[in-house]
Scaffold this active site. Structure first.
Site: not given
Ligand code: PSZ
Length: 284
Positions: A31, A50, A98, A100, A144, A176, A200
């Site tokens: 996503y 990405r 379903r 895996h 992601k 992170e 990420l």
């Molecule tokens: O609405 C929100 O709270 C959001 S929108 C995007 C995020 C949170 N976070 C993205 C994200 C992440 O899930 C992890 C594990 N690491 C870093 C980030 C930051 O990524 P960007 O800057 O691409 O959103």
């Protein structure tokens, strides 16, 4: 609300999800969240790139060319008369009995829709509190993926303690946040974890590295420890919707006497300027 489903824009009520969609059953998908400013999707190219990379890494092929998808997203913004807020986009491997393992000929499913605007100005201005937690996620955090189980467990823990974010620690090193990238400032140098499989590579993070370069601010993509986090002059977290948020307390201990730092302020302003420049000149 209008929703983009596999290349068509339909009413939300018309969207049907199959119980054997692998996204629904296994979290087998990827996503993106994109921010819209003044009707213009910010860093759309980077987010779409990405998305395709995440999909490719887990062997999902997206049924649309990226230019086609970008046009569909611009149409979705128009059809919803959207001025500001987030856009959620997800691709799942598709529907199949379903098991895996899967057959490669199943067709991936794509949906995209607007998220309600999240008011973040107060957090950006006064700063937020955070906790630290062990990073027990898998080792492909660069993808992601829809699998957010550990992220949500720990985010919930932070939330229940009245904190905005949990900062994750693997082998003594800060990776992170549960949904953000983490930066510290020490003696004028800005540090963040390098873009490896352990984090990420945030689009906000990537944009900020450009902003630091343009402004002549010293930065290092270099791992730092929990102790360095707690002893930092300034700390902030970044994400698409939150942008740049100062962290003023970690595990109940003040950072910079509990106030957002001065370089963090400059970084916030410089980032806002970049957003403004890129969303007013771009053709929506
Ligand atoms: O609405 C929100 O709270 C959001 S929108 C995007 C995020 C949170 N976070 C993205 C994200 C992440 O899930 C992890 C594990 N690491 C870093 C980030 C930051 O990524 P960007 O800057 O691409 O959103």
């Amino acid at each position: 609300m209008k929703v983009l489903v596999d290349g068509e824009i339909v009413a939300r009520s018309a969207v049907k999800v199959d119980m054997e969609d692998r996204g629904y059953q296994f979290g087998d998908g990827v996503y993106e969240v994109i921010n819209v400013y003044d009707g213009v999707p910010f860093t759309l190219d980077e987010h779409i790139e990405r998305l395709y990379r995440s999909a490719q890494e887990i062997g999902i092929s997206i049924n649309f060319e990226s230019d086609h998808l970008k046009n569909d997203i611009r149409k979705l913004i128009q059809e919803n008369d959207m001025k500001k807020g987030g856009l959620y986009l997800q691709v799942t491997r598709g529907v199949a009995p379903r098991t895996h393992q899967y057959l490669k000929d199943i067709s991936s499913k794509l949906v995209a829709y607007p998220l309600p605007y999240k008011e973040m100005s107060e957090s950006r201005s006064t700063g937020v509190t955070a906790i630290t937690e062990q990073d027990l996620r898998w080792l492909r955090c660069d993808i992601k993926s829809l699998n957010l189980l550990y992220n949500i467990m720990i985010k919930q823990k932070a939330y229940e303690q009245g904190c905005f974010e949990a900062i994750l620690i693997r082998d003594g090193v800060v990776t992170e946040g549960t949904s953000s990238n983490v930066f510290i400032i020490k003696n004028g140098t800005i540090y963040t974890h390098p873009a490896t499989n352990l984090i990420l590579n945030g689009i906000t993070r990537q944009k900020l590295l450009e902003v630091y370069h343009e402004n002549g601010w010293t930065f290092k993509e270099h791992p730092f420890t929990t102790q360095e986090l707690l002893e930092a002059d300034e700390v902030f977290v970044t994400s698409t919707t939150s942008e740049v948020v100062p962290v003023i307390s970690i595990d109940g201990k003040d950072v910079n006497d509990g106030r957002p730092g001065s370089l963090t302020r400059k970084i916030q302003q410089a980032f806002s300027l970049t957003v403004k420049n890129e969303t007013s000149s771009a053709v929506g």
